[in-house]
Each structure stands twice: as C-alpha cells, then as structure tokens.
Scaffold this active site. Structure first.
Site, PDB file in Angstrom:
ATOM      1  N   ARG A   1       0.813  -1.227   0.000  1.00 58.41           N
ATOM      2  CA  ARG A   1       0.000   0.000   0.000  1.00 58.41           C
ATOM      3  C   ARG A   1       0.837   1.264   0.000  1.00 58.41           C
ATOM      4  O   ARG A   1       0.434   2.289  -0.513  1.00 58.41           O
ATOM      5  CB  ARG A   1      -0.807   0.051   1.298  1.00 58.41           C
ATOM      6  CG  ARG A   1      -1.885  -0.918   1.220  1.00 58.41           C
ATOM      7  CD  ARG A   1      -2.807  -0.837   2.363  1.00 58.41           C
ATOM      8  NE  ARG A   1      -3.692  -1.941   2.046  1.00 58.41           N
ATOM      9  CZ  ARG A   1      -4.318  -2.683   2.874  1.00 58.41           C
ATOM     10  NH1 ARG A   1      -4.254  -2.433   4.121  1.00 58.41           N
ATOM     11  NH2 ARG A   1      -5.063  -3.677   2.469  1.00 58.41           N
TER      12      ARG A   1
ATOM     13  N   LYS B   1      -1.513 -19.376   5.496  1.00 59.11           N
ATOM     14  CA  LYS B   1      -2.478 -19.662   6.547  1.00 59.11           C
ATOM     15  C   LYS B   1      -2.698 -18.414   7.403  1.00 59.11           C
ATOM     16  O   LYS B   1      -1.823 -17.547   7.373  1.00 59.11           O
ATOM     17  CB  LYS B   1      -1.994 -20.835   7.401  1.00 59.11           C
ATOM     18  CG  LYS B   1      -0.946 -20.439   8.458  1.00 59.11           C
ATOM     19  CD  LYS B   1      -0.620 -21.549   9.375  1.00 59.11           C
ATOM     20  CE  LYS B   1      -1.068 -21.313  10.780  1.00 59.11           C
ATOM     21  NZ  LYS B   1      -0.323 -20.335  11.581  1.00 59.11           N
TER      22      LYS B   1
ATOM     23  N   LYS C   1       9.718 -28.081   6.126  1.00 59.02           N
ATOM     24  CA  LYS C   1      10.845 -28.298   7.043  1.00 59.02           C
ATOM     25  C   LYS C   1      11.553 -29.597   6.684  1.00 59.02           C
ATOM     26  O   LYS C   1      10.902 -30.612   6.437  1.00 59.02           O
ATOM     27  CB  LYS C   1      10.352 -28.364   8.495  1.00 59.02           C
ATOM     28  CG  LYS C   1       9.904 -27.011   9.038  1.00 59.02           C
ATOM     29  CD  LYS C   1       9.558 -27.121  10.514  1.00 59.02           C
ATOM     30  CE  LYS C   1       8.952 -25.843  11.045  1.00 59.02           C
ATOM     31  NZ  LYS C   1       9.931 -24.839  11.466  1.00 59.02           N
TER      32      LYS C   1
ATOM     33  N   GLU D   1       6.969 -24.055  22.112  1.00 63.08           N
ATOM     34  CA  GLU D   1       7.670 -22.807  21.801  1.00 63.08           C
ATOM     35  C   GLU D   1       7.908 -22.055  23.088  1.00 63.08           C
ATOM     36  O   GLU D   1       7.048 -22.052  23.970  1.00 63.08           O
ATOM     37  CB  GLU D   1       6.809 -21.930  20.894  1.00 63.08           C
ATOM     38  CG  GLU D   1       6.599 -22.486  19.516  1.00 63.08           C
ATOM     39  CD  GLU D   1       5.755 -21.536  18.694  1.00 63.08           C
ATOM     40  OE1 GLU D   1       6.333 -20.697  17.993  1.00 63.08           O
ATOM     41  OE2 GLU D   1       4.523 -21.604  18.776  1.00 63.08           O
TER      42      GLU D   1
ATOM     43  N   HIS E   1      -0.338 -27.053  11.551  1.00 64.38           N
ATOM     44  CA  HIS E   1       0.987 -27.670  11.670  1.00 64.38           C
ATOM     45  C   HIS E   1       0.941 -29.068  12.305  1.00 64.38           C
ATOM     46  O   HIS E   1       1.547 -30.009  11.817  1.00 64.38           O
ATOM     47  CB  HIS E   1       1.926 -26.778  12.474  1.00 64.38           C
ATOM     48  CG  HIS E   1       2.057 -25.383  11.932  1.00 64.38           C
ATOM     49  ND1 HIS E   1       2.027 -25.107  10.586  1.00 64.38           N
ATOM     50  CD2 HIS E   1       2.226 -24.179  12.549  1.00 64.38           C
ATOM     51  CE1 HIS E   1       2.178 -23.792  10.404  1.00 64.38           C
ATOM     52  NE2 HIS E   1       2.289 -23.219  11.583  1.00 64.38           N
TER      53      HIS E   1
HETATM   54  C1  BG6 Z   1       3.143 -19.947  12.808  1.00 68.14           C
HETATM   55  C2  BG6 Z   1       2.295 -19.521  13.983  1.00 68.14           C
HETATM   56  O1  BG6 Z   1       2.349 -20.535  11.810  1.00 68.14           O
HETATM   57  O2  BG6 Z   1       4.104 -20.906  13.246  1.00 68.14           O
HETATM   58  C3  BG6 Z   1       3.155 -18.962  15.086  1.00 68.14           C
HETATM   59  O3  BG6 Z   1       1.365 -18.535  13.553  1.00 68.14           O
HETATM   60  C4  BG6 Z   1       4.249 -19.940  15.456  1.00 68.14           C
HETATM   61  O4  BG6 Z   1       2.381 -18.651  16.230  1.00 68.14           O
HETATM   62  C5  BG6 Z   1       5.004 -20.418  14.220  1.00 68.14           C
HETATM   63  O5  BG6 Z   1       5.128 -19.298  16.365  1.00 68.14           O
HETATM   64  C6  BG6 Z   1       5.977 -21.535  14.565  1.00 68.14           C
HETATM   65  O6  BG6 Z   1       6.775 -21.822  13.457  1.00 68.14           O
HETATM   66  P1  BG6 Z   1       8.237 -22.423  13.616  1.00 68.14           P
HETATM   67  O7  BG6 Z   1       8.703 -22.658  12.231  1.00 68.14           O
HETATM   68  O8  BG6 Z   1       9.031 -21.379  14.355  1.00 68.14           O
HETATM   69  O9  BG6 Z   1       8.091 -23.672  14.415  1.00 68.14           O
END
Ligand code: BG6
Length: 489
Positions: A50, A147, A181, A215, A239
């Site tokens: 934008r 997503k 991955k 995480e 995921h």
């Molecule tokens: C994203 C989520 O799709 O994946 C995040 O929206 C998350 O909340 C992330 O932290 C994790 O991805 P990765 O590759 O760091 O495991």
C-alpha cells in the site's frame, strides 16, 4: 546440453511485500534460491504494498532485511543480481480499478506468474478480483495462500470460493510451512525408505505416538490476531495435523502431489471426532500465567501488552487423537503444543510395543520397548532406543537400554539447514503441489478442529493456567496418565 535447474516461472509478485513474513522469510528464501542458481535469470520479483515507495526505498528495505535475516552473510555478486530483479508497485488492494497500474508494470511476456498473498486472508478475494479485472490471470499462473485460511470450516470455504472463482485447484498453493521443514519431509524417507519402519508402522507394533511442538516465545505482540485464534487454530488445525497426517497416512504409490495429497486426506478424515461427549477426557486447554524463562520473569498471557483481561483464549493444547481405520485402531496420537514453554522444542516419539516374551527377566523384569524419537527442531535428528548387552564376562548377562543417535548437524557436517520457505518457494516455481495442502484437506482439518472448539465453547470452562516456562497444565499430565502413559521429556 544440461537442462537448467530453474523453471519457467519468471515473475514472482508478493502482495504485502513490506510485511513481516516477506522481510523475514520470503525475500531471504528467494535470495537463497537465486544464490543456488534456482531462479530463472529472467525472473523479476515484484513487491506490491500500500505504501507509496520508490524502487530505491524498496531496494533499501530488501537489502536491510537480507542483511538481518540471511545468517551466513550476503554475497556481493548474488546481491547485485537479486537487486536487479526487484520492481515495486504501490497498490490499493481493495480498489479493483487500480490493478490496471499493476498490469502496466507487469507487462513483459513472462510465461508464468506466481502471486504470493502475504496479506490478511480476508482480502484474498479482493486481490483475486483485482487481478481478474486487469486480465492478469492465465491458466499458467499460480497463487500462493498463507495460513490461516479462515478461522473455521465456513470461513475457509468463503476464502477458497473467492479465490477459486478465477484460479483452478491445480493453480492454488496453500502453504503450511511445516511441510517445507527438512525434518518433516524426512518423515516420508524414514517411513518409506526403511523397511524396518515400513513393516512395523501400525497397531501391531506401535503402542502410541506423541507429537510435541513447544515454543518458548509468547505471542510476540500479535495479540489482535492471536486472541481470536488461540493455539488450536494457530498451530493444531494446521501444523500438528500436517505432521500427524504424514505419520499416519497409508504409503502413497509415488511422490506425486495426487498420491501424497490423497493419502494425507484419508488420514485426516479418519480422525475420530471429538465433541461435547468426549472432549473432557481427550483434550486440555491451558493459558500461561506469570512465570520464569531462563531465570527471567515473564508476564502471563493476560499481562501481555494490550491484553483483554477477560480473555479465555488457550495458549496450550493437549489432545488425545485417534484414527478410525485398520492401521491405527487403538493407537492414540497424543498431541501437545503451547506458547511460553521451557524451550523451543519439537519432536515426535513413536513408542513401540514391548516384546511379547522376555527371556531376560532375571535382570530385567520389564524389558523397555523400542522408542523412535524424531527431533524436528532444533538439534534435528533421529534417535532409536534399543536394548544392548553390556560387554563383560559376568555370568548373568547384563543388558542396557542405549540409543542409536543420528544427529543431522554431525552427520551432514553442519550443512546449512534449508529454511522451509526456500523449499516451498522452489516447489511453487517448479509447479509441484505435493507439499501444499489441498482444499479437501483444509476442510477436513477444520471439520475436526471446529468440533473440538465448539465443544470447548459449550462447556464454557476457562483454560487451565500454567506457569510460563513450564510444560503446560497438570491436567495434560493427567490426560496421558489415565492411559498409564507419560509424556516423554
Ligand atoms: C506460525 C504460527 O504458523 O508458526 C506462530 O502462527 C508460530 O504462532 C510459528 O510461532 C511456529 O513456526 P516455527 O517454524 O518457528 O516452528
């Protein structure tokens, strides 16, 4: 003459080019492809956003972010080549008429265009309309959608319908970056290139499977998005189910997109529904409270910046999932994922069944069963726990549980781990959909996830608190303990 490694897709158009995903992931991924000689020499990278920017502003933005996010440093020759590919176009995404400006910029007889939608999904339909009205969609073009595709089955259908009015399913690439991955891709190799596993991958040999995606980060300033989504929509629906489907699917006939996607879809469809009847015993929702990470205090979810104090959004989910089919009847898949856990740590544990008969009872009343651990990230690797004789002359044989450990960094001599987006960008450019999620699979995943979310809503229970820096609420330990099992730490 050797065929070049690159393919014909020669114009990559990123909508939302100044956004976080673009600067952290997409631009660095394209740079790496360029460096590896995998981009067509004629390819242009068109940033669309934008903001009114000049090409100099955009170039500086790209260089700054490549400097920050390409860990091993930039190569001057590659950078010069990469920068020469850049084009910038300011656009009001919602104004269909303004797409004629984009058409003017894009003129140039390229064979295939890749349109990457890195914007909020709610405007994917508007962008598609704009492209169509400016006659910018041909059968050769592709669209990549990030997503989340909707936040439930119905809203995902709306988005998919909007885009599929003008793009056919074979032109639509729905990204789940976990599929790019290295370690997730390696699941195909582990399962289907090793007869040891291929032949023992079912209810006869496997007791249960655990999938943990932990995480240590919190929500990283994304309150607005995250509080509506929660961990179920942000991580499990996509995921974790992608990992589960690769682990659970039947062997595909080959590596084609049709074969792989068809088998993954069947696996997701075989998931036993969890609803208000069985939601309590099969799921746990948690929300992090104040706690400590690496010795430092961290605020709880409700103390994050901008928090709504009444929020009952979950930041942790544990689920006992089961598949209703011949291969997996009676084998639970325990899933757990959360924010603010002790470390970034994702792994799969495949717990095999114990030996049917034990001839070592004199020293080992219970013979530990084999366990395969697949470390997804970090410290990528595969580990197999097995029994072994301790060398020695003692009259009673001494045996011990040991592990075969294949660490990727040691085995592959610290070779750079390719980022998921590099792999996925390459597959889009090459026109291979096998690592992208089909519409049917997105819908099957939402159907299963929606049922759980609805049941939670109906039960009206608050998520269980857990201290930041812990492995989630105690209820998650109890859920698996009820089956006489425990999470592998
Ligand atoms: C994203 C989520 O799709 O994946 C995040 O929206 C998350 O909340 C992330 O932290 C994790 O991805 P990765 O590759 O760091 O495991």
């Amino acid at each position: 003459m050797n065929k070049p490694d690159y393919h014909s897709a020669s114009e990559i158009v990123i909508f939302g080019a100044l956004g976080d995903l673009s600067r952290r992931k997409l631009l660095p991924a394209l740079y790496q492809l360029d460096k590896a000689g995998l981009l067509n020499p004629k390819s242009r990278i068109l940033g669309v956003a934008r903001q009114t920017n000049t090409i100099e502003d955009f170039t500086n933005f790209v260089i700054e972010n490549l400097t920050e996010f390409v860990k091993e440093g930039l190569d001057d020759v590659v950078l010069a080549r990469f920068v020469s590919r850049l084009v910038y176009q300011q656009l009001d995404f919602m104004d269909t008429a303004s797409y004629t400006q984009l058409a003017a910029t894009l003129k140039g007889g390229h064979e295939t265009r890749v349109y990457y939608f890195s914007t909020p999904p709610a405007i994917y339909g508007n962008i598609t309309d704009g492209l169509k009205s400016a006659l910018l969609i041909t059968d050769a073009d592709r669209v990549v959608m990030e997503k989340p595709i909707g936040n439930c089955l119905e809203s995902s259908k709306v988005i998919n319908n909007q885009v599929s009015r003008f793009f056919k399913e074979n032109q639509i690439y729905r990204i789940d970056h976990y599929l790019g991955k290295e370690t997730v891709l390696n699941l195909l190799v582990l399962r289907f290139a090793n007869s040891l596993f291929t032949n023992n991958w079912d209810r006869n040999s496997i007791d249960h499977i655990q999938i943990t995606v932990a995480e240590s980060v919190g929500i990283e300033g994304r309150w607005g998005f995250y509080d509506d989504a929660g961990q179920m929509r942000d991580m499990v629906q996509n995921h974790l189910l992608q990992i589960l489907s690769l682990l659970a699917m039947e062997p595909p006939a080959d590596l084609s997109a049709e074969s792989i996607r068809a088998e993954k879809l069947k696996a997701v469809k075989a998931l036993v529904p969890i609803d208000r009847i069985n939601v309590k015993e099969n799921t746990v929702r948690g929300q992090y409270a104040d706690g400590y990470l690496n010795g430092l205090p961290v605020p709880g979810y409700l103390n994050e910046e901008g928090a709504n104090l009444k929020s009952n959004t979950e930041t942790f989910v544990a689920i006992k999932a089961e598949l209703d089919n011949w291969r997996w009847a009676g084998v639970p898949f325990y899933l757990r994922t959360g924010k603010r856990m002790p470390a970034k740590h994702s792994e799969i544990v495949v717990q095999f069944k114990p030996q049917a008969h034990n001839i070592f009872k004199d020293s080992h009343v219970d013979l530990p069963a084999n366990k395969l651990t697949i470390r997804l990230q970090p410290d990528e690797g595969v580990e197999l726990q097995m029994m072994n004789k301790i060398p020695g002359i003692a009259s009673q044989m001494q045996i011990q549980e040991n592990k075969l450990d294949l660490s990727f960094s040691e085995t592959y001599d610290n070779q750079r781990v390719v980022d998921a987006y590099e792999r996925l960008m390459l597959e889009v450019v090459n026109g291979n959909q096998s690592l992208f999620v089909s519409r049917d699979e997105v819908e099957a995943a939402w159907t299963w996830a929606d049922s759980i979310i609805d049941a939670w809503k109906e039960s009206n229970e608050d998520p269980k608190p857990y201290a930041a820096g812990s492995w989630g609420p105690v209820a998650s330990l109890s859920m698996i303990a009820r089956d006489d099992r425990q999470w592998v730490e």
